[in-house]
Write a protein that holds these residues in place. Structure first.
Motif, PDB file in Angstrom:
ATOM      1  N   THR A  44       0.728  -1.082   0.490  1.00 23.83           N
ATOM      2  CA  THR A  44      -0.207  -0.260  -0.042  1.00 23.83           C
ATOM      3  C   THR A  44       1.196   1.319  -0.033  1.00 23.83           C
ATOM      4  OG1 THR A  44      -0.144  -0.036   2.450  1.00 23.83           O
ATOM      5  CG2 THR A  44      -2.297  -1.470   1.310  1.00 23.83           C
ATOM      6  N   GLU A  45       0.444   2.555  -0.523  1.00 24.57           N
ATOM      7  CA  GLU A  45       0.790   3.430  -0.549  1.00 24.57           C
ATOM      8  C   GLU A  45       1.480   4.158   0.661  1.00 24.57           C
ATOM      9  OE1 GLU A  45      -0.838   6.188  -2.979  1.00 24.57           O
ATOM     10  OE2 GLU A  45      -0.703   5.051  -4.846  1.00 24.57           O
ATOM     11  N   GLY A  46       2.398   4.439   1.285  1.00 23.82           N
ATOM     12  CA  GLY A  46       2.819   4.657   2.880  1.00 23.82           C
ATOM     13  C   GLY A  46       2.498   4.029   2.902  1.00 23.82           C
ATOM     14  N   GLN A  47       3.231   2.778   2.846  1.00 25.82           N
ATOM     15  CA  GLN A  47       3.834   1.262   3.465  1.00 25.82           C
ATOM     16  C   GLN A  47       5.434   1.458   3.893  1.00 25.82           C
ATOM     17  OE1 GLN A  47       2.431  -2.030   1.753  1.00 25.82           O
ATOM     18  NE2 GLN A  47       4.167  -3.168   2.836  1.00 25.82           N
ATOM     19  N   PRO A  48       5.900   1.479   4.954  1.00 30.48           N
ATOM     20  CA  PRO A  48       7.709   1.305   4.968  1.00 30.48           C
ATOM     21  C   PRO A  48       8.268   0.534   4.563  1.00 30.48           C
ATOM     22  CG  PRO A  48       6.165   1.559   6.987  1.00 30.48           C
ATOM     23  CD  PRO A  48       5.352   0.903   6.211  1.00 30.48           C
ATOM     24  N   VAL A  49       9.120   0.631   3.262  1.00 30.80           N
ATOM     25  CA  VAL A  49      10.580  -0.118   3.320  1.00 30.80           C
ATOM     26  C   VAL A  49      10.622  -1.404   4.148  1.00 30.80           C
ATOM     27  CG1 VAL A  49      12.552  -0.129   1.771  1.00 30.80           C
ATOM     28  CG2 VAL A  49      10.382   1.363   1.270  1.00 30.80           C
ATOM     29  N   ILE A  50      10.738  -2.770   4.165  1.00 28.49           N
ATOM     30  CA  ILE A  50      11.338  -2.979   5.107  1.00 28.49           C
ATOM     31  C   ILE A  50      12.989  -3.352   4.556  1.00 28.49           C
ATOM     32  CG2 ILE A  50      10.524  -5.201   6.419  1.00 28.49           C
ATOM     33  CD1 ILE A  50       8.955  -3.143   6.628  1.00 28.49           C
ATOM     34  N   ALA A  51      13.198  -3.854   5.705  1.00 32.23           N
ATOM     35  CA  ALA A  51      14.664  -4.052   5.878  1.00 32.23           C
ATOM     36  C   ALA A  51      14.410  -5.794   4.987  1.00 32.23           C
ATOM     37  CB  ALA A  51      16.245  -4.109   6.810  1.00 32.23           C
ATOM     38  N   GLY A  52      16.036  -5.612   4.251  1.00 31.06           N
ATOM     39  CA  GLY A  52      16.126  -6.800   3.388  1.00 31.06           C
ATOM     40  C   GLY A  52      15.453  -7.319   2.065  1.00 31.06           C
ATOM     41  N   SER A  53      14.593  -5.699   1.887  1.00 37.67           N
ATOM     42  CA  SER A  53      13.363  -5.915   0.054  1.00 37.67           C
ATOM     43  C   SER A  53      13.968  -5.880  -0.378  1.00 37.67           C
ATOM     44  CB  SER A  53      12.286  -4.848   0.216  1.00 37.67           C
ATOM     45  OG  SER A  53      12.197  -4.003   1.332  1.00 37.67           O
ATOM     46  N   ILE A  54      14.091  -6.384  -1.817  1.00 38.15           N
ATOM     47  CA  ILE A  54      14.574  -5.660  -2.411  1.00 38.15           C
ATOM     48  C   ILE A  54      14.802  -3.405  -2.875  1.00 38.15           C
ATOM     49  CG2 ILE A  54      14.624  -5.063  -5.434  1.00 38.15           C
ATOM     50  CD1 ILE A  54      13.623  -8.477  -5.784  1.00 38.15           C
ATOM     51  N   ALA A  55      13.820  -3.269  -2.637  1.00 31.30           N
ATOM     52  CA  ALA A  55      12.999  -1.564  -2.243  1.00 31.30           C
ATOM     53  C   ALA A  55      14.523  -1.370  -1.044  1.00 31.30           C
ATOM     54  CB  ALA A  55      12.123  -1.569  -1.880  1.00 31.30           C
ATOM     55  N   ALA A  56      14.845  -2.287  -0.080  1.00 35.34           N
ATOM     56  CA  ALA A  56      15.562  -1.471   0.907  1.00 35.34           C
ATOM     57  C   ALA A  56      17.194  -1.835   0.017  1.00 35.34           C
ATOM     58  CB  ALA A  56      15.448  -2.275   1.673  1.00 35.34           C
ATOM     59  N   ARG A  57      17.589  -2.383  -0.896  1.00 30.89           N
ATOM     60  CA  ARG A  57      18.531  -2.664  -0.605  1.00 30.89           C
ATOM     61  C   ARG A  57      19.213  -2.141  -2.114  1.00 30.89           C
ATOM     62  NH1 ARG A  57      21.396  -8.859  -2.051  1.00 30.89           N
ATOM     63  NH2 ARG A  57      23.209  -8.384  -3.581  1.00 30.89           N
ATOM     64  N   THR A  58      18.088  -1.999  -3.100  1.00 32.26           N
ATOM     65  CA  THR A  58      18.179  -0.992  -3.980  1.00 32.26           C
ATOM     66  C   THR A  58      18.655   0.351  -3.540  1.00 32.26           C
ATOM     67  OG1 THR A  58      16.841  -2.468  -5.754  1.00 32.26           O
ATOM     68  CG2 THR A  58      17.341  -0.131  -5.910  1.00 32.26           C
ATOM     69  N   GLY A  59      17.685   0.786  -2.588  1.00 30.73           N
ATOM     70  CA  GLY A  59      17.572   2.446  -1.838  1.00 30.73           C
ATOM     71  C   GLY A  59      18.762   2.903  -1.367  1.00 30.73           C
ATOM     72  N   LYS A  60      19.809   1.433  -0.702  1.00 31.39           N
ATOM     73  CA  LYS A  60      21.423   1.310   0.280  1.00 31.39           C
ATOM     74  C   LYS A  60      22.356   1.308  -0.770  1.00 31.39           C
ATOM     75  CE  LYS A  60      23.482  -0.217   4.110  1.00 31.39           C
ATOM     76  NZ  LYS A  60      23.597  -1.584   4.667  1.00 31.39           N
ATOM     77  N   GLU A  61      22.316   0.754  -2.376  1.00 30.41           N
ATOM     78  CA  GLU A  61      23.437   0.306  -3.044  1.00 30.41           C
ATOM     79  C   GLU A  61      23.616   1.317  -3.970  1.00 30.41           C
ATOM     80  OE1 GLU A  61      23.893  -3.933  -3.299  1.00 30.41           O
ATOM     81  OE2 GLU A  61      23.714  -4.481  -1.794  1.00 30.41           O
ATOM     82  N   GLN A  62      22.363   2.070  -4.309  1.00 28.19           N
ATOM     83  CA  GLN A  62      22.305   2.564  -5.506  1.00 28.19           C
ATOM     84  C   GLN A  62      22.694   2.021  -6.597  1.00 28.19           C
ATOM     85  OE1 GLN A  62      20.865   6.196  -5.713  1.00 28.19           O
ATOM     86  NE2 GLN A  62      19.509   4.814  -4.495  1.00 28.19           N
ATOM     87  N   ARG A  63      22.132   0.607  -7.067  1.00 28.15           N
ATOM     88  CA  ARG A  63      22.400   0.146  -8.048  1.00 28.15           C
ATOM     89  C   ARG A  63      21.717  -1.460  -8.180  1.00 28.15           C
ATOM     90  NH1 ARG A  63      23.879  -5.126  -7.241  1.00 28.15           N
ATOM     91  NH2 ARG A  63      24.678  -5.723  -5.631  1.00 28.15           N
ATOM     92  N   ARG A  64      21.165  -1.720  -9.922  1.00 30.32           N
ATOM     93  CA  ARG A  64      20.379  -2.998  -9.872  1.00 30.32           C
ATOM     94  C   ARG A  64      20.469  -3.897  -9.177  1.00 30.32           C
ATOM     95  NH1 ARG A  64      19.817  -7.369 -13.138  1.00 30.32           N
ATOM     96  NH2 ARG A  64      18.318  -7.420 -14.696  1.00 30.32           N
TER      97      ARG A  64
END
Length: 216
Positions: A44-64
């Motif tokens: 859902t919109e507004g749902q936090p990004v959870i550690a271990g998810s692809i969204a979290a890892r991509t955001g942290k590493e700034q790569r595909r």
């Protein structure tokens, strides 16, 4: 304005990814857009990004990032691909969400196609498929007896079919075992006559690869 841009981005991406895929966009630690496909994580919109998810890892590493995520992270296992993007000056992430067996299926050629005939969906062995056509924004595949409508795009099928399928035109892929003969039309362009009687054009862009594959 931002919502309209996100909707447009989701629609554009949706034209290129498999129909089963869901699309999620996140920025500043939470999801800001979600378009559900057949494989739906119910984000859902507004749902936090959870550690271990692809969204979290991509955001942290700034790569595909492309990987399988275990059920323990979001409650449902999934396979996905994340891409870093910039949204309104902020670092963001686009994630394509797919079933967990997608990577395995992608490496193994399809053994059957499921198509709609009248009001029923029927699985058909790929050996029986003569050719596949993209026409009027739909994909059709043909056997000696019937014509079926498929939910897949020609582009998606091209990389999943066995090697005895051959692209001959941006609108056609043929089963080599169902080719009856190769001739030229009035303009000296190659054309294929299939065993079911269909005559299909070989576009000039594909002529060299067709000759190379068929050895003539």
């Amino acid at each position: 304005m931002e919502n309209k841009i996100l909707e447009q981005m989701g629609s554009i991406i949706g034209d290129w990814v498999p129909k089963e895929a869901s699309i999620a966009i996140a920025a500043e630690g939470c999801y800001i857009y979600y378009k559900a496909g057949a494989y739906d994580l119910r984000i859902t919109e507004g749902q936090p990004v959870i550690a271990g998810s692809i969204a979290a890892r991509t955001g942290k590493e700034q790569r595909r990032v492309e990987m399988l995520v275990e059920e323990s992270v979001l409650g449902t296992a999934y396979y996905g691909i994340g891409y870093p993007v910039e949204i309104d000056g902020k670092n963001g992430v686009v994630v394509i969400i797919l079933p967990p067996d997608f990577a395995v299926r992608r490496l193994q050629p399809l053994k059957f196609l499921t198509g709609k005939l009248e009001e029923a969906w029927r699985p058909v062995s790929v050996e029986r498929v003569s050719h596949i056509e993209s026409s009027q924004k739909k994909t059709w595949f043909y056997t000696e007896d019937d014509t079926y409508c498929s939910i897949h795009t020609l582009k998606n099928l091209r990389n999943q079919l066995p090697d005895f399928f051959l692209p001959i035109h941006r609108a056609y892929i043929v089963n080599i075992h169902h080719i009856e003969e190769i001739t030229r039309d009035m303009a000296s362009n190659y054309q294929l006559t299939m065993k079911d009687g269909s005559v299909l054009p070989v576009s000039q862009n594909y002529a060299a690869s067709v000759r190379g594959r068929l050895g003539f």
